[in-house]
Scaffold this motif. Structure first.
Motif, PDB file in Angstrom:
ATOM      1  N   HIS A 165       0.824  -1.213   0.000  1.00  0.00           N
ATOM      2  CA  HIS A 165       0.000   0.000   0.000  1.00  0.00           C
ATOM      3  C   HIS A 165       0.860   1.265   0.000  1.00  0.00           C
ATOM      4  N   ARG A 197     -10.904  -9.928  -1.282  1.00  0.00           N
ATOM      5  CA  ARG A 197     -10.229  -8.671  -1.606  1.00  0.00           C
ATOM      6  C   ARG A 197     -11.000  -7.490  -1.005  1.00  0.00           C
ATOM      7  N   ALA A 201      -9.757  -4.686   1.805  1.00  0.00           N
ATOM      8  CA  ALA A 201      -9.946  -3.248   1.626  1.00  0.00           C
ATOM      9  C   ALA A 201     -10.647  -2.647   2.841  1.00  0.00           C
ATOM     10  N   THR A 206      -7.649   0.832   2.289  1.00  0.00           N
ATOM     11  CA  THR A 206      -7.050   1.214   1.018  1.00  0.00           C
ATOM     12  C   THR A 206      -7.421   0.189  -0.042  1.00  0.00           C
ATOM     13  N   ARG A 207      -7.462   0.628  -1.302  1.00  0.00           N
ATOM     14  CA  ARG A 207      -7.776  -0.283  -2.396  1.00  0.00           C
ATOM     15  C   ARG A 207      -6.558  -1.112  -2.807  1.00  0.00           C
ATOM     16  N   HIS A 208      -5.376  -0.712  -2.338  1.00  0.00           N
ATOM     17  CA  HIS A 208      -4.158  -1.427  -2.716  1.00  0.00           C
ATOM     18  C   HIS A 208      -3.986  -2.676  -1.850  1.00  0.00           C
TER      19      HIS A 208
END
Length: 235
Positions: A165, A197, A201, A206-208
């Motif tokens: 991230h 996934r 998140a 975070t989307r990473h």
């Protein structure tokens, strides 16, 4: 509502890594010790089995939790895990590894900074099937680690980055893909549900993905960075 979604999408660890979780049960995330979560540990376990790895290297020993996951995966084949840690004294990791019995696998610690230890390993002619990078996260330090790691890794081996991230880690991974021909791999354990996934998140904010693995597909002499001394590509 958010808690209900987390429970529904949560992760069920592998039976094969139960011994690791038992060994790590005394480590608490609240203690300030970085503890490898089950889903990341399971992905490491699966990666080593897929590679039939016998030689592993990690940059950053800390609590010893990732070392134990690697030692567990090497139990059937034997081999060694080498950990680079600049300040090994008073680190909980030694207790963690000592409490775990890897039987045929060996654990070694190199008490030095990675920019000192990695060139020595390269000069010794060492090669590794799997390298876990979780050291200092400034971009310059990561580039040095990546430069030596790719030369220490056998072709077909895997680099595994923690803290994906962070912008510096993502930039380093992009550099390895564009300049050295690394290829991305799945970032989830094979048995994780499609919604996992989303779970990550939710818990990370975070989307990473918090970690990433990439495979070395080219020999060092074949990499774009080695073919042209003036090679450059956007990262």
């Amino acid at each position: 509502m958010k808690q209900a979604i987390k429970r529904r999408l949560g992760y069920r660890p592998l039976d094969e890594t139960r011994a690791v979780r038992d060994a790590l049960s005394s480590l608490s995330p609240l203690s300030g010790q970085p503890v490898c979560p089950p889903w990341e540990g399971d992905l490491i376990h699966e990666t080593l089995n897929e590679l039939e790895a016998t030689a592993c290297l990690e940059i950053g020993f800390h609590s010893g939790s990732t070392a134990v996951y690697m030692l567990n995966a090497l139990r059937k084949r034997g081999g060694s895990v080498t950990s680079i840690e600049p300040n090994p004294r008073d680190i909980r990791g030694f207790e963690t590894v000592a409490a775990f019995d890897p039987r045929t696998a060996r654990h070694d610690v190199v008490a030095a900074r990675s920019d000192e230890a990695l060139p020595r390993l390269l000069a010794e002619g060492r090669k590794f099937d799997f390298i876990f990078i979780d050291g200092w996260k400034t971009l310059d330090a990561l580039f040095v680690d990546a430069y030596y790691a790719t030369r220490l890794l056998r072709t077909g081996g895997v680099l595994f980055f923690d803290d994906h991230h962070m912008p510096s880690v993502r930039t380093t991974v992009r550099m390895l893909r564009s300049h050295y021909g690394y290829q991305p791999m799945s970032t989830l354990p094979s048995h994780a549900g499609t919604g996992f996934r989303l779970y990550l998140a939710l818990i990370s904010g975070t989307r990473h993905m918090p970690f990433v693995r990439i495979r070395k597909t080219l020999r060092d002499a074949e990499a774009p960075a080695a073919r042209d001394w003036n090679f450059s590509a956007p990262i």
